[in-house]
Design an enzyme around this catalytic site. Structure first.
Site, short mmCIF file in Angstrom:
data_model
loop_
_atom_site.label_atom_id
_atom_site.label_comp_id
_atom_site.label_asym_id
_atom_site.label_seq_id
_atom_site.Cartn_x
_atom_site.Cartn_y
_atom_site.Cartn_z
N ASP A 79 -7.19 -7.85 -2.50
CA ASP A 79 -8.55 -7.31 -2.39
C ASP A 79 -9.09 -7.06 -3.80
OD1 ASP A 79 -7.37 -4.94 -3.24
OD2 ASP A 79 -7.47 -3.95 -1.29
N SER A 84 -1.94 3.73 -4.32
CA SER A 84 -2.16 2.71 -3.30
C SER A 84 -1.29 1.47 -3.49
CB SER A 84 -3.63 2.30 -3.28
OG SER A 84 -4.03 1.86 -4.56
N HIS A 112 -5.94 -4.69 -5.45
CA HIS A 112 -4.50 -4.73 -5.19
C HIS A 112 -3.93 -6.15 -5.15
CE1 HIS A 112 -6.17 -1.01 -3.40
NE2 HIS A 112 -5.19 -0.50 -4.11
#
Ligand SMILES: *[C@@H]1O[C@H](CO)[C@@H](O)[C@H](O)[C@H]1NC(C)=O
Ligand SMILES: *[C@@H]1O[C@H](CO)[C@@H](O)[C@H](O)[C@H]1NC(C)=O
Length: 349
Positions: A323, A44, A326
């Site tokens: 977040d 991600s 990340h």
């Protein structure tokens, strides 16, 4: 400690000055591409939309993701561009490298982004969050892209020559801990292995995967170490004491990174016609200076991803984290600088 830190930042700053002067020199030139193409394997941290149409909770093609990215939400797990977006620009590739899920036959000539949120070195990693594209599958996807490139170029030898000159970035392993080893309610890896044995098992698999990439013609390979996974806000918030990093997770990450350094050296020795470059992503330049806020910028849901109904911070440039997991765009930008400067120093580009 203060002196040591200052010395380190001094070193980084001079490297960055060098990088910006190189960039300036490139601006007016026509074809200053440092490499003809750029291929990205990862999770991600660098996913640019491959999970958007998968059945998974690990996808973020909604606001406020992309608030600082002109096209808006794309599936990038941050507020703006990721490290590989910045890196592509620094390499002289003008467009963003397209995700595998949407790249057309013309776009694949510039490279492809295969990265997928929740994925890992092990196929089973991330399964509790839903579908994802594991590193093994990303390599399969690369194999199919090579066939497409050969078709578009119309000459196998020319295509293979081009692929040898491209840059390849691989960043894997965080989820093998965050979405496997440290989730004992779903995975039995921590019952079967101690941290050292688990790191050994990951490296054994990673060695095969990096050799596969080599066999597919990659000759300039950046291998990213993992960051301090015990310090991400979501991990700290569920650990009971949000003011502290989770030491067992950071220790596990260190064991893994040490072995990745060893692996890249081994592979470098064994294959003389390839350049491997290890990048330390636990560098203090990424984690400390300038960031006053160690909490996430947006309010997160139970998965650690931004809740679209909640407000977010205004000063995104002083937050390390966007977040629960990340980093913000500014951290990605620093990471790209570090990789670019190191790639030049190591003569990969
Ligand atoms: C857990 O371990 C058992 C026995 O080794 C194995 O059969 C099973 O597939 C494992 N489950 C998971 C989710 O890894
Ligand atoms: C490198 O080559 C040696 C000798 O052939 C071998 O034992 C070793 O496993 C190789 N290392 C890797 C990482 O492939």
């Amino acid at each position: 400690m203060d002196l040591v830190m200052r010395f380190m930042y001094g070193g980084v700053v001079s490297v960055l000055l060098m990088v910006s002067s190189i960039q300036l020199r490139c601006v007016n030139g026509k074809s200053n591409n440092k490499v003809p193409c750029f291929f990205i394997f990862g999770d991600s941290l660098v996913d640019s939309g491959n999970n958007n149409n998968l059945q998974t909770v690990a996808k973020v093609n909604y606001k406020p993701y992309g608030i600082d990215f002109p096209p808006g939400p794309t599936g990038r797990f941050t507020n703006g561009r990721t490290a590989v977006d910045f890196l592509a620009r620094m390499l002289g590739i003008h467009d963003y490298i397209q995700p595998f899920s949407t790249a057309d036959d013309h776009q694949v000539l510039d490279g492809v982004n295969y990265a997928s949120g929740s994925s890992g070195i092990l196929d089973i990693t991330g399964q509790q969050t839903g579908d994802h594209v594991s590193l093994n599958q990303q390599l399969q996807n690369h194999k199919s892209v090579i066939s497409r490139i050969i078709k578009v170029i119309g000459n196998k030898r020319k295509a293979e020559h081009r692929l040898r000159k491209c840059l390849y970035s691989v960043g894997m392993g965080s989820n093998d801990y965050i979405n496997n080893y440290f989730v004992p309610s779903y995975y039995n890896s921590s019952k079967l292995y101690g941290p050292r044995q688990f790191a050994d098992a990951l490296i054994k698999q990673y060695a095969l995967q990096l050799k596969t990439l080599y066999n597919y013609g990659a000759r300039k390979i950046v291998v990213n170490g993992i960051g301090e996974i015990g310090c991400v806000p979501f991990v700290r918030s569920v650990s009971g004491d949000p003011s502290k990093c989770v030491k067992s997770m950071n220790d596990a990450a260190k064991l893994f990174n040490k072995r990745v350094v060893w692996l890249t050296r081994q592979l470098q020795k064994n294959f003389s016609d390839v350049k491997f470059l290890y990048i330390d992503n636990a560098s203090p330049f990424l984690t400390f200076p300038g960031f006053v806020e160690d909490v996430s910028c947006c309010k997160v849901n139970s998965f650690g991803l931004c809740d679209p109904k909640e407000p977010m911070c205004t000063s995104r440039n002083t937050h390390r984290f966007w977040d629960g997991f990340h980093p913000t765009e500014i951290v990605h930008k620093r990471a790209a600088w570090i990789t670019f400067a190191n790639a030049i120093a190591a003569k990969l580009i």
